[in-house]
Design an enzyme around this catalytic site. Structure first.
Site, PDB file in Angstrom:
ATOM      1  N   ASP A 235       0.756  -1.047  -0.018  1.00  0.00           N
ATOM      2  CA  ASP A 235      -0.042  -0.059   0.083  1.00  0.00           C
ATOM      3  C   ASP A 235       0.887   1.227   0.043  1.00  0.00           C
ATOM      4  O   ASP A 235       0.479   2.281  -0.676  1.00  0.00           O
ATOM      5  CB  ASP A 235      -0.832   0.049   1.201  1.00  0.00           C
ATOM      6  CG  ASP A 235      -1.945  -1.032   1.205  1.00  0.00           C
ATOM      7  OD1 ASP A 235      -2.195  -1.651   0.154  1.00  0.00           O
ATOM      8  OD2 ASP A 235      -2.678  -1.146   2.218  1.00  0.00           O
ATOM      9  N   ASP A 248       0.238  -0.531   5.760  1.00  0.00           N
ATOM     10  CA  ASP A 248      -0.751  -1.572   5.205  1.00  0.00           C
ATOM     11  C   ASP A 248      -2.116  -0.670   5.712  1.00  0.00           C
ATOM     12  O   ASP A 248      -2.218  -0.699   7.015  1.00  0.00           O
ATOM     13  CB  ASP A 248      -0.843  -2.836   5.672  1.00  0.00           C
ATOM     14  CG  ASP A 248      -1.488  -3.645   4.925  1.00  0.00           C
ATOM     15  OD1 ASP A 248      -1.777  -3.345   3.606  1.00  0.00           O
ATOM     16  OD2 ASP A 248      -1.991  -4.955   5.126  1.00  0.00           O
ATOM     17  N   LYS A 250      -6.061  -1.029   6.464  1.00  0.00           N
ATOM     18  CA  LYS A 250      -7.136  -1.877   6.583  1.00  0.00           C
ATOM     19  C   LYS A 250      -8.473  -1.168   6.955  1.00  0.00           C
ATOM     20  O   LYS A 250      -8.184  -0.107   7.550  1.00  0.00           O
ATOM     21  CB  LYS A 250      -6.766  -2.979   7.393  1.00  0.00           C
ATOM     22  CG  LYS A 250      -5.449  -3.789   7.133  1.00  0.00           C
ATOM     23  CD  LYS A 250      -5.774  -4.633   5.826  1.00  0.00           C
ATOM     24  CE  LYS A 250      -4.539  -5.312   5.440  1.00  0.00           C
ATOM     25  NZ  LYS A 250      -4.506  -6.092   4.237  1.00  0.00           N
TER      26      LYS A 250
END
Length: 338
Positions: A235, A248, A250
């Site tokens: 990412d 990352d 989420k």
């Protein structure tokens, strides 16, 4: 002489008062002698028949022992559930090939250049497995069980078509969220009309995280580990509180305040870290990781920072999952015996 005469008279007088010996008396503490004998119910039992019955029962098998009693209990009630002691650290599984996560030939931080754009290397579809596929194929049984049970419960509530629509919407919202983040973190682009997007709640959730992120080096960029043979699409690579991290992003509908609540996400992060540190497309080295869990209702996101020590621990677990995947693929491709 008067004395003998007197003595004789006295003897004749005593003969009138004769004392007869009483019969001997015996004393007993038993009430059996003092009262009428009670009838015993056992006297009515046929003693010979009873003896034969006892001999028959005792002759049917060997005498019971503690071991035989435990076996009978296992058959009747099942085995005893005993507490399993924690395995010592010395018995913990270790990877067969301990490939390092960090590259000793690289510097810790990249060269900063305000005019340079973040790397956006496209992912090449080939036969090399992705990080996501490896983690899915080696998911622990307990985690797989809970995932399947959650799917079954959702299907019961929404139906097959409803659940398919739900998963499609979740995927779409996640994709739009990452697209909005790419616009925010790219210096050449600006987020326009963010309030109109479905992910506006997610963006609001991470506002306090964005203020601590700087020096973006890569966005939605592919990585490949040449030695360990896997690929992935990370990412973001940027500095968080002065530490260069693989980040990352989420999304979640439920709070995840602990890193344990993110399941395999730490393994995903360290897999990308190891690939970045050994991929020729990247000249810098990443030593930390960050998992950010954003919430649709706009509540503050939970950041889970992973320092070098924690990343090294998860890296060992990732190598085990990678070896498990490789072994499974060898078994699938092995020819069946004739």
């Amino acid at each position: 002489m008067k004395l003998p005469l007197t003595f004789c008279r006295l003897l004749s007088g005593l003969n009138r008062f004769s004392v007869k010996a009483s019969p001997p008396v015996s004393f007993s503490t038993s009430s059996y002698l003092c009262s009428q004998k009670k009838k015993n119910s056992y006297e009515a039992v046929d003693q010979a028949k009873y003896s034969r019955l006892v001999r028959s029962v005792l002759s049917r098998g060997p005498a019971q022992t503690p071991e035989s009693l435990f076996k009978e209990d296992d058959v009747l009630y099942g085995p005893v559930s005993k507490h399993k002691a924690a395995e010592p650290e010395s018995q913990a599984r270790v990877p067969q090939h301990c490939f390092p996560i960090f590259n000793e030939e690289r510097n810790g931080k990249p060269h900063t250049n305000a005019s340079s754009s973040p790397l956006k290397i496209p992912l090449q579809r080939n036969s090399i497995p992705s990080v996501t596929r490896i983690l899915q194929q080696t998911m622990p049984p307990e985690q797989s069980f809970f995932l399947e049970r959650w799917k079954e419960r959702m299907v019961l509530e929404l139906g097959e078509d409803g659940f398919a629509e739900y998963t499609s919407n979740v995927f779409l919202q996640g994709k739009q969220f990452h697209k909005a983040l790419e616009s925010i973190l790219s210096p050449q682009e600006n987020l326009t009309g963010g309030e109109e997007h479905p992910q506006c709640g997610y963006i609001e959730s991470i506002q306090h995280i964005l203020t601590e992120i700087s020096g973006v080096q890569a966005l939605e960029s592919a990585v490949q580990h040449e030695a360990l043979k896997y690929v992935g699409l990370l990412d973001c690579v940027a500095e968080y509180r002065g530490k260069l991290c693989v980040i990352d992003w989420k999304t979640s509908e439920k709070p995840k305040p602990l890193i344990q609540n993110t399941y395999d996400n730490p393994l995903q992060v360290v897999a990308y870290m190891g690939a970045v540190n050994h991929d020729a497309h990247y000249s810098f080295q990443v030593q930390c990781g960050l998992i950010v869990v954003a919430y649709k209702d706009g509540s503050p996101a939970h950041p889970h920072f992973m320092d070098e020590e924690l990343c090294s621990k998860y890296w060992a677990k990732w190598l085990l999952r990678l070896e498990e995947y490789t072994e499974k693929q060898k078994n699938l491709s092995a020819p069946e015996p004739a």
